[in-house]
Design a protein around this motif. Structure first.
Motif, PDB file in Angstrom:
ATOM      1  N   ALA A 119       0.832  -1.204   0.000  1.00 15.24           N
ATOM      2  CA  ALA A 119       0.000   0.000   0.000  1.00 15.24           C
ATOM      3  C   ALA A 119       0.866   1.254   0.000  1.00 15.24           C
ATOM      4  N   ALA A 155      -4.514   0.483   0.997  1.00 14.92           N
ATOM      5  CA  ALA A 155      -4.423  -0.544   2.041  1.00 14.92           C
ATOM      6  C   ALA A 155      -5.726  -1.331   2.157  1.00 14.92           C
ATOM      7  N   THR A 208      -5.244  -3.972  -0.445  1.00 10.64           N
ATOM      8  CA  THR A 208      -4.219  -4.986  -0.159  1.00 10.64           C
ATOM      9  C   THR A 208      -4.613  -5.880   1.017  1.00 10.64           C
TER      10      THR A 208
END
Length: 375
Positions: free
Chosen positions: A11, A54, A57
């Motif tokens: 990220a 994020a 991910t």
């Protein structure tokens, strides 16, 4: 759940790459929205960008090799639609007693993680996007629902089978996390560099930092534009003509001549005399008479400033190019009015674009014929 360290690293790398592409538009937007570039706002905007990546991910990675054999053994086909099922899971996975055993319980850790994952969304939604509690809760719920359906549909059919579980408890925990983040959003006010002292349309002084930022925008913009043009040319030559790479002279044209000429010569000559970077940070160069600089002065500025740097670099004279860049940066702070080395050589002054526009409007107003008085 993927390894948190790997997900965070991916990220951060992806956010940094996107930030490099978006930094110039963001600076331009910031000057027009707030009247200045606040480093605190920039740090929070970067954090919001990394956070958005994020979410991807942490919720979708790692991606397994979804072969038919793997899917037959591991596919997650039945969604978990029993609300608060995590309470029963907590009891089932409980080993031992005491606080330590409770904190190590995988079911509890999963719930806490899903709540914490959406706390930043609530904080950014309130502090950065200026949204109320109902909107922030809706943002959290809809984003979580989209993620859950993405997992249920094997990333919308991109993979052979679902490899993550659709869990209604995740939806509840994520939405709760967004609400908690809304309550914690005032903590983001402590980040320095967010204060806006005046309305966006009010002129500000031309400072050393602002001059350096404009110079940096010129260098970054020319570099990015040249890189994007070269990538496009290589793709065209490789996939269109079957060549290994585009011709060298074309790389020189696309990496240097075209972006430098466009951003550092055409933009000033066709506009108010400001380079692309100066336009982004709302700086306006003026000649001795207070008007747009003449062509000769702009050519001198080009040769002594960023144009000279890129020319030396294109000729393979890296050391002189870096020396010119460093001297120009130092001169931006030491010269009168922060006009820098190129501005001093060309006999230019620097003013805030908003002040120059206001002065132009006043002059135009003064030149209007007075209305005739009625008898």
């Amino acid at each position: 759940m993927s390894d948190p360290g790997v997900s965070a690293l991916l990220a951060f790398i992806g956010g940094t790459a996107l930030a490099a592409l978006l930094v110039v538009p963001y600076i331009a937007w910031s000057y027009r929205k707030r009247g200045r570039f606040g480093p605190g706002h920039a740090v929070l905007a970067f954090g919001m960008l990394v956070y958005a990546l994020a979410l991807w991910t942490y919720t979708l990675l790692p991606v397994p090799d979804t072969t038919p054999e793997w899917c037959a053994r591991n596919a997650v086909r039945v969604p978990q639609l029993d609300p608060l099922r995590f309470i029963a899971d907590f009891q089932e996975e409980r080993i031992g007693s005491g606080l330590g055993a409770t904190l190590r319980n995988p079911a509890l850790q999963q719930v806490v993680f899903n709540v914490a994952l959406f706390v930043p969304m609530g904080m950014f939604g309130r502090h950065m996007l200026h949204r109320g509690l109902p909107t922030v809760i809706a943002m959290g719920a809809l984003t979580s629902l989209f993620i859950e359906f993405t997992q249920l549909t094997a990333v919308w059919g991109l993979f052979a089978c679902p490899y993550r579980l659709f869990d209604v408890d995740d939806l509840i925990a994520n939405t709760a996390g967004a609400a908690i983040g809304y309550a914690l959003a005032p903590l983001l006010r402590v980040v320095p560099g967010q204060r806006v002292e005046a309305p966006p349309g009010e002129p500000r002084p031309v400072t050393t930092g602002r001059r350096l930022l404009g110079m940096a925008v010129d260098v970054v913009s020319v570099t990015l534009l040249g890189g994007l043009l070269s990538v496009a040319a290589n793709a065209l030559w490789i996939y269109g003509f079957g060549a290994v790479t585009a011709p060298q002279h074309l790389h020189w044209l696309l990496n240097y001549a075209l972006p430098v000429g466009l951003l550092l010569l055409v933009v000033p000559l066709a506009g108010n005399g400001a380079t692309f970077g100066q336009r982004v940070v709302l700086i306006n160069p003026v000649g001795p008479d207070g008007g747009k600089p003449g062509i000769g002065r702009m050519l001198v500025r080009f040769a002594v400033g960023s144009g000279g740097y890129f020319t030396l670099d294109a000729l393979g004279l890296g050391l002189p190019a870096v020396a010119l860049l460093l001297v120009s940066a130092v001169a931006a702070g030491w010269t009168r009015g922060h006009r820098g080395l190129s501005g001093a050589a060309a006999g230019l002054r620097l003013v805030d674009t908003r002040a120059a526009n206001a002065r132009t409007s006043l002059v135009a107003e003064d030149r209007r014929p007075a209305p005739e008085e009625s008898p």
